[in-house]
Write a protein that holds these residues in place. Structure first.
Motif, PDB file in Angstrom:
ATOM      1  N   PHE A  62       3.179  -3.340  -2.997  1.00  0.00           N
ATOM      2  CA  PHE A  62       3.230  -3.220  -4.457  1.00  0.00           C
ATOM      3  C   PHE A  62       3.799  -1.867  -4.880  1.00  0.00           C
ATOM      4  O   PHE A  62       4.621  -1.791  -5.803  1.00  0.00           O
ATOM      5  CB  PHE A  62       1.839  -3.408  -5.047  1.00  0.00           C
ATOM      6  N   PHE A  63       3.373  -0.806  -4.213  1.00  0.00           N
ATOM      7  CA  PHE A  63       3.870   0.528  -4.553  1.00  0.00           C
ATOM      8  C   PHE A  63       5.367   0.642  -4.282  1.00  0.00           C
ATOM      9  O   PHE A  63       6.119   1.209  -5.088  1.00  0.00           O
ATOM     10  CB  PHE A  63       3.094   1.574  -3.755  1.00  0.00           C
ATOM     11  N   SER A  64       5.824   0.091  -3.163  1.00  0.00           N
ATOM     12  CA  SER A  64       7.251   0.151  -2.826  1.00  0.00           C
ATOM     13  C   SER A  64       8.074  -0.683  -3.796  1.00  0.00           C
ATOM     14  O   SER A  64       9.171  -0.271  -4.208  1.00  0.00           O
ATOM     15  CB  SER A  64       7.466  -0.340  -1.386  1.00  0.00           C
ATOM     16  N   LEU A  65       7.562  -1.854  -4.186  1.00  0.00           N
ATOM     17  CA  LEU A  65       8.275  -2.673  -5.166  1.00  0.00           C
ATOM     18  C   LEU A  65       8.352  -1.970  -6.520  1.00  0.00           C
ATOM     19  O   LEU A  65       9.377  -2.055  -7.217  1.00  0.00           O
ATOM     20  CB  LEU A  65       7.584  -4.029  -5.314  1.00  0.00           C
ATOM     21  N   ALA A  66       7.277  -1.274  -6.893  1.00  0.00           N
ATOM     22  CA  ALA A  66       7.304  -0.519  -8.151  1.00  0.00           C
ATOM     23  C   ALA A  66       8.369   0.574  -8.105  1.00  0.00           C
ATOM     24  O   ALA A  66       9.132   0.762  -9.065  1.00  0.00           O
ATOM     25  CB  ALA A  66       5.927   0.080  -8.424  1.00  0.00           C
ATOM     26  N   THR A  85       1.247   2.273   2.470  1.00  0.00           N
ATOM     27  CA  THR A  85      -0.132   2.117   2.003  1.00  0.00           C
ATOM     28  C   THR A  85      -0.929   3.395   2.230  1.00  0.00           C
ATOM     29  O   THR A  85      -1.656   3.865   1.335  1.00  0.00           O
ATOM     30  CB  THR A  85      -0.808   0.949   2.737  1.00  0.00           C
ATOM     31  N   LEU A  86      -0.806   3.976   3.422  1.00  0.00           N
ATOM     32  CA  LEU A  86      -1.536   5.208   3.726  1.00  0.00           C
ATOM     33  C   LEU A  86      -1.081   6.348   2.820  1.00  0.00           C
ATOM     34  O   LEU A  86      -1.899   7.117   2.303  1.00  0.00           O
ATOM     35  CB  LEU A  86      -1.338   5.575   5.194  1.00  0.00           C
ATOM     36  N   THR A  87       0.235   6.456   2.616  1.00  0.00           N
ATOM     37  CA  THR A  87       0.757   7.505   1.745  1.00  0.00           C
ATOM     38  C   THR A  87       0.264   7.333   0.316  1.00  0.00           C
ATOM     39  O   THR A  87      -0.096   8.308  -0.362  1.00  0.00           O
ATOM     40  CB  THR A  87       2.295   7.493   1.770  1.00  0.00           C
TER      41      THR A  87
END
Length: 214
Positions: free
Chosen positions: A165-169, A47-49
Motif C-alpha cells: 500500500f505504501f509503495s502504491l501510494a 513494510t519494515l521501512t
C-alpha cells in the motif's frame, strides 16, 4: 525571442522561474515513482521501512506535543495534551522496538476496516439504491474481498500488505506530480509563445500607426 525567459540583469523571468518550479515538481514525482517501484519489488523491506518511519513520526509528534503542552500549561487542556503526547511517545517506542508486531497489528486493523467499510457500502447501496448503485456495490464487494483475503493470510500478510500500500501510494503520487509538472511546463510554454507572438505583432503595427497620412 530566445532570451525572453531572462530579465536584463541575467536572472530568469517569471515564466522561466515557473517552468523551473514545474520541472522540479516533475523530478520529485520521478523520484517517488522510482521509490514506489523499488518498494513493490521489495515489499518486505518497504513494510519494515514504513513501520520505522511511522515509529519515528510518533516519537517526534510526542516530543512536539509535550513541548506545546508545557508552553501552554496554563490552559484547561494541559493534562490531556500531556497524556496524548505520552501515548504517542510510548507507541513510537513500541513500534521501533517491535516493528514486525506493529505491522501485524496495523495489518489486522486495516483488514477489519476494509471488511467493515465494504459491508456498510453493500448494505447502504442495497437500501438506498441511488444513482451510483452499481459502483457502490462494486466498491463494497472489493472492500469485503480485500479484507477477507488479508485476514485469511494473517499474520503472514503483514509482511507485504503495508509495504504494498505504501509503495502504491508513492507510485501514484509520483505519477500525479509528473503529470502536474509536465502539464505546467507546457502551459507556461504556450503562454510565453502567445506573449511573444503578441509582442511581435504589436512591434510591427507600431510604426504604421505613427506614420502621418499623405
Amino acid at each position: 525571442m530566445p532570451g525572453a525567459r531572462r530579465r536584463k540583469d541575467g536572472r530568469p523571468g517569471p515564466h522561466g522561474e515557473l517552468s523551473r518550479s514545474f520541472g522540479r515538481l516533475a523530478l520529485l514525482g520521478a523520484v517517488l515513482v522510482v521509490a514506489g517501484l523499488v518498494g513493490l519489488c521489495y515489499v518486505g523491506f518497504a513494510t519494515l521501512t514504513t513501520m520505522i518511519l511511522f515509529g519515528w513520526l510518533l516519537l517526534v509528534g510526542g516530543v512536539v506535543g509535550l513541548l506545546h503542552a508545557f508552553q501552554s500549561r496554563q490552559s484547561n487542556f494541559f493534562w490531556l495534551a500531556v497524556v496524548v503526547a505520552a501515548l504517542n511517545l510510548a507507541a513510537g517506542v513500541v513500534v521501533l522496538r517491535r516493528p514486525e508486531g506493529a505491522a501485524e497489528t496495523l495489518t489486522m486493523f486495516a483488514a477489519l476496516l476494509f471488511l467493515a467499510g465494504g459491508v456498510f457500502r453493500l448494505a447502504g447501496g442495497l437500501v438506498v439504491r441511488g444513482p451510483q448503485f452499481g459502483w457502490t456495490l462494486v466498491q463494497g464487494a472489493f472492500g469485503v474481498l480485500l479484507g477477507v483475503l488479508v485476514l485469511a493470510d494473517w499474520p503472514h500478510s503483514s509482511l507485504y500488505v503495508i509495504g504494498t500500500f505504501f509503495s502504491l501510494a508513492l507510485l501514484f503520487d509520483g505519477l500525479g506530480l509528473i503529470a502536474i509538472g509536465v502539464g505546467g511546463r507546457r502551459v507556461v510554454s504556450l503562454v510565453e509563445e502567445e506573449g511573444q507572438g503578441r509582442g511581435q505583432g504589436g512591434g510591427g503595427a507600431g510604426p504604421a500607426a505613427t506614420t502621418p497620412p499623405a
